[in-house]
Write an enzyme that holds these catalytic residues in place. Structure first.
Site, PDB file in Angstrom:
ATOM      1  N   HIS A 177       0.797  -1.231   0.000  1.00  0.00           N
ATOM      2  CA  HIS A 177       0.000   0.000   0.000  1.00  0.00           C
ATOM      3  C   HIS A 177       0.838   1.294   0.000  1.00  0.00           C
ATOM      4  CE1 HIS A 177      -3.353  -2.622   1.232  1.00  0.00           C
ATOM      5  NE2 HIS A 177      -2.564  -3.088   2.181  1.00  0.00           N
TER       6      HIS A 177
HETATM    7  C1  BDR Z   1      -2.629   0.736   5.609  1.00  0.00           C
HETATM    8  O1  BDR Z   1      -2.814   0.263   6.942  1.00  0.00           O
HETATM    9  C2  BDR Z   1      -1.580  -0.024   7.518  1.00  0.00           C
HETATM   10  O2  BDR Z   1      -1.664  -1.215   8.237  1.00  0.00           O
HETATM   11  C3  BDR Z   1      -0.571  -0.061   6.397  1.00  0.00           C
HETATM   12  O3  BDR Z   1       0.700   0.380   6.843  1.00  0.00           O
HETATM   13  C4  BDR Z   1      -1.140   0.889   5.388  1.00  0.00           C
HETATM   14  O4  BDR Z   1      -0.759   2.221   5.660  1.00  0.00           O
HETATM   15  C5  BDR Z   1      -3.299  -0.220   4.655  1.00  0.00           C
HETATM   16  O5  BDR Z   1      -4.647  -0.318   4.951  1.00  0.00           O
END
Ligand code: BDR
Ligand code: CA
Length: 314
Positions: free
Chosen positions: A247
């Site tokens: 992500h």
């Molecule tokens: C987001 O949530 C976090 O756990 C990850 O680092 C990312 O920023 C994804 O949903």
């Protein structure tokens, strides 16, 4: 080369770590500061992790400022099941040599932006939006001075990853996201709709690991950890060409190379009332493109993102 000034607000976090390696290794960026927030792990751990990562990358020149340790109104959440209890997967924590910088993360954002010409400092937000919400409360005019505001957060057609309808960063502090999206900031949102197109396949992880540098090794190790947990928690099949989503590098990749993404003008609102749909992002695309307050990333050239990560690892 004219460098792009950038502040990264984050909660490392295995995918935050990949995003940081991308930024640390990209000479087109003038990385002004890293600010941390409690999110995937408590603030003390996300701040230590950011300092560890900066040391591994040989970027002790970049200050790390600790920011908010809790959401505006909610209890701190945590996502240890996806990042490990210490936040960086299989990596064993160590005590970084360079201390945390003086000054709260919120003040660091305000002063770095105010010290430079309007519109020139971009902000990539990779965790709950608490720090930016607090900065805007203190200095509402910041919204007009900021350059690009690139947020990893939200979910629409892909559904959620922490609840059926919400993505973790927005769910963790929905009031902060609501305040940011209601402000004059023109937010570009990198939701699960686009980050789920960026998958850490075996071949992509191998290419990053093959660079043979500390930055590449860290990025590959973080993705390998995500493969392990996603296999167990989400249960995706062990097929070639498949892999866990990566992500947080998306907003940084966009700052570096906007043409990798397509964006749709929109207006985004966040659910703060219902517990069932807490943190859901409601996205209205029937807007006037010229005046739409936000942008929603719709598609991405995932190979292009991984090419940037490989290049930055070198
Ligand atoms: C987001 O949530 C976090 O756990 C990850 O680092 C990312 O920023 C994804 O949903
Ligand atoms: Ca994150």
């Amino acid at each position: 080369m004219n460098k792009q000034s950038l502040i990264i607000d984050c909660d490392p976090g295995v995918d935050d770590a990949v995003a940081l390696m991308l930024a640390f290794g990209s000479p087109a960026l003038d990385l002004l500061a890293i600010t941390t927030v409690g999110g995937n792990a408590p603030l003390a751990k996300t701040t230590r992790n950011a300092r560890m990562l900066r040391q591994i990358a040989g970027r002790q020149d970049v200050p790390v400022h600790a920011g908010a340790d809790r959401p505006l109104r909610r209890k701190p959440a945590g996502a240890g099941e996806f990042h490990g209890e210490e936040g960086l997967g299989f990596m064993t924590p160590f005590a970084p040599t360079r201390p945390v910088a003086d000054g709260h993360g919120v003040d660091a954002i305000i002063s770095a932006v105010n010290a430079r010409p309007p519109g020139t400092v971009a902000l990539a937000l990779l965790g709950p939006l608490t720090n930016l919400a607090l900065a805007l409360r203190r200095e509402p005019l910041l919204a007009r001075r900021l350059g690009a505001v690139a947020v990893m957060g939200g979910a629409r057609s892909e559904g959620g990853n922490i609840t059926p309808s919400a993505e973790f960063n927005i769910w963790a502090d929905p009031e902060a996201a609501d305040e940011v999206l209601r402000s004059e900031c023109r937010v570009t949102m990198f939701s699960l709709d686009v980050t789920h197109q960026v998958r850490a396949t075996e071949a992509r992880i191998a290419a990053i690991g093959a660079v043979g540098t500390p930055k590449g090794d860290v990025a590959a190790a973080m993705m390998t950890f995500s493969q392990t947990v996603e296999r167990e928690i989400v249960g995706w099949p062990s097929l070639s060409g498949w892999g866990p989503p990566v992500h947080d590098p998306c907003p940084v990749a966009w700052v570096l190379k906007p043409e990798l993404f397509t964006l749709k003008p929109c207006k985004i609102a966040v659910e703060t009332q219902s517990e069932l749909t807490r943190g859901h992002t409601s996205v209205e695309f029937r807007v006037d493109a010229a005046t739409a307050p936000h942008l929603w990333a719709a598609t991405v050239d995932a190979d292009g993102v991984f090419d940037l990560i490989v290049k930055a690892a070198g």
